[in-house]
Motif scaffolding. Structure first.
Motif, mmCIF file in Angstrom:
data_model
loop_
_atom_site.group_PDB
_atom_site.id
_atom_site.type_symbol
_atom_site.label_atom_id
_atom_site.label_comp_id
_atom_site.label_asym_id
_atom_site.label_seq_id
_atom_site.Cartn_x
_atom_site.Cartn_y
_atom_site.Cartn_z
ATOM 1 N N UNK A 201 -3.295 -11.014 79.619
ATOM 2 C CA UNK A 201 -3.302 -10.085 78.499
ATOM 3 C C UNK A 201 -2.759 -10.748 77.241
ATOM 4 N N UNK A 202 -3.385 -10.390 76.116
ATOM 5 C CA UNK A 202 -2.887 -10.779 74.799
ATOM 6 C C UNK A 202 -2.412 -9.522 74.096
ATOM 7 N N UNK A 203 -1.176 -9.534 73.633
ATOM 8 C CA UNK A 203 -0.633 -8.441 72.820
ATOM 9 C C UNK A 203 -0.521 -8.989 71.404
ATOM 10 N N UNK A 204 -1.299 -8.425 70.490
ATOM 11 C CA UNK A 204 -1.402 -9.012 69.153
ATOM 12 C C UNK A 204 -0.924 -8.056 68.081
ATOM 13 N N UNK A 205 -0.064 -8.564 67.218
ATOM 14 C CA UNK A 205 0.354 -7.830 66.025
ATOM 15 C C UNK A 205 -0.707 -8.081 64.962
ATOM 16 N N UNK A 206 -1.341 -7.017 64.485
ATOM 17 C CA UNK A 206 -2.443 -7.148 63.533
ATOM 18 C C UNK A 206 -2.007 -6.553 62.195
ATOM 19 N N UNK A 207 -1.824 -7.422 61.204
ATOM 20 C CA UNK A 207 -1.312 -6.971 59.906
ATOM 21 C C UNK A 207 -2.419 -6.793 58.872
ATOM 22 N N UNK A 208 -3.585 -7.408 59.110
ATOM 23 C CA UNK A 208 -4.665 -7.353 58.124
ATOM 24 C C UNK A 208 -5.994 -7.138 58.821
ATOM 25 N N UNK A 209 -6.816 -6.264 58.259
ATOM 26 C CA UNK A 209 -8.146 -6.020 58.827
ATOM 27 C C UNK A 209 -9.095 -7.173 58.543
ATOM 28 N N UNK A 210 -8.761 -8.003 57.566
ATOM 29 C CA UNK A 210 -9.662 -9.081 57.143
ATOM 30 C C UNK A 210 -9.201 -10.455 57.607
ATOM 31 N N UNK A 211 -8.172 -10.513 58.432
ATOM 32 C CA UNK A 211 -7.657 -11.803 58.865
ATOM 33 C C UNK A 211 -8.406 -12.371 60.051
ATOM 34 N N UNK A 212 -7.921 -13.505 60.532
ATOM 35 C CA UNK A 212 -8.587 -14.192 61.630
ATOM 36 C C UNK A 212 -8.278 -13.557 62.984
#
Length: 319
Positions: A201-212
């Motif tokens: 599993x990857x738990x990802x903090x996503x701060x931007x909708x346009x990021x990588x």
């Protein structure tokens, strides 16, 4: 005539919508329609239903509530939410509670909808066939969020993509100490770990909708379908989440800061699901993704190098 056709159940409180769907799918599937969520659930309890396509906004119960109960009674039934109202709560609930295969918006594209239902039906038919050959039905699997843990905690590995370190600390606090939790402060570091290790599993903090990060989660699902993704983000962007569902088959989406109990349940359920897929490889088909609707942005060279290492590692494992 319908005995050999996959069964598709459409649920919508508008008869005109059901008439349109019957016309669109006539002759391709065995078709059931109802304006009642309760009747839909009763049907699933009584007979095999390969795909259920439910509207979200209905007076008796929401589409997410219908799909959640269908998942409990018939986990092999593929679930699609069809709605004209892509509000954030419905979108997040559809993945967190309904674990849907696709989120389809009205007015739908007929060809795309038929293709999605046909893909879902093929997956469900293989699962129903596998369940009939197995001594233990899939819906009898352990529910560790309410009881004992059924995955191999010692073999489980989780990668947390988190710049600050707050999220990884929470994940480590919520999981058994035997689960190896790796901390990546950058996307490149996370990809390097994925290239070297078998990650559940990857738990990802996503701060931007346009990021990588969002694009990488979609690419990762195509490359590693057994690796599940839990996304934590402050962004109340329904379009972002719909893309992550359809093109990335994310397992959970939680708004930041994530509620402890919801995150814990999602982590345990994800590790269980990964363990399930390792034993029953046919379940990997359930995580098939849509082709990207938009061309991915050009990645920096350092990320391209990391992706090259990850793809080479995937080829080595297959060989």
């Amino acid at each position: 005539m319908t005995a050999d056709l996959p069964c598709v159940l459409f649920v919508d409180d508008e008869e005109r919508i059901l008439r349109s769907l019957r016309m669109l799918f006539r002759g391709r599937f065995e078709i059931l329609t109802t304006t009642s969520g309760r009747e839909a659930i009763d049907w699933v309890k009584r007979r095999p239903v390969h795909v259920i396509v439910s509207d979200q906004r209905m007076p008796e119960m929401s589409g997410v509530a219908v799909l959640r109960e269908v998942a409990e009674h018939s986990p092999s039934t593929m679930r699609i939410l069809l709605t004209g109202y892509a509000d954030m709560d419905a979108v997040t609930d559809s993945v967190n509670e309904g674990e849907i295969f696709r989120f389809v918006e009205k007015p739908w594209n007929g060809v795309a909808l038929v293709d999605s239902v046909a893909e879902a039906a093929g997956i469900a038919m293989s699962e129903f066939a596998a369940a009939s050959r197995s001594a233990i039905p899939r819906d009898a699997r352990a529910k560790s969020a309410e009881g004992g843990i059924s995955f191999n905690a010692i073999a489980a590995r989780v990668v947390v993509l988190d710049e600050s370190g707050d999220l990884v600390a929470l994940v480590r606090d919520l999981l058994p100490t035997a689960v190896h939790v790796a901390h990546a402060t950058s996307l490149e570091a996370a990809l390097d770990i994925l290239a070297e290790k078998d990650v559940a599993m990857v738990v990802a903090q996503l701060a931007s909708a346009n990021g990588d990060v969002a694009d990488s989660l979609k690419q990762l699902k195509r490359l590693r379908p057994a690796t599940l993704s839990v996304v934590v983000s402050p962004l109340r962007d329904s379009r972002l989440v719909i893309g992550l569902i359809n093109e990335g088959q994310i397992f959970r989406f939680l708004l930041n800061p994530p509620p402890r109990e919801l995150l814990r349940r999602g982590l345990i359920a994800g590790l269980e699901r990964h363990a399930e897929m390792r034993v029953a490889s046919n379940l990997l088909r359930r995580h098939a993704v849509e082709a990207p609707r938009a061309e991915a942005a050009t990645m920096p060279g350092r990320l391209l190098q990391a992706w090259r290492r990850l793809r080479e590692a995937a080829i080595t494992r297959i060989a």
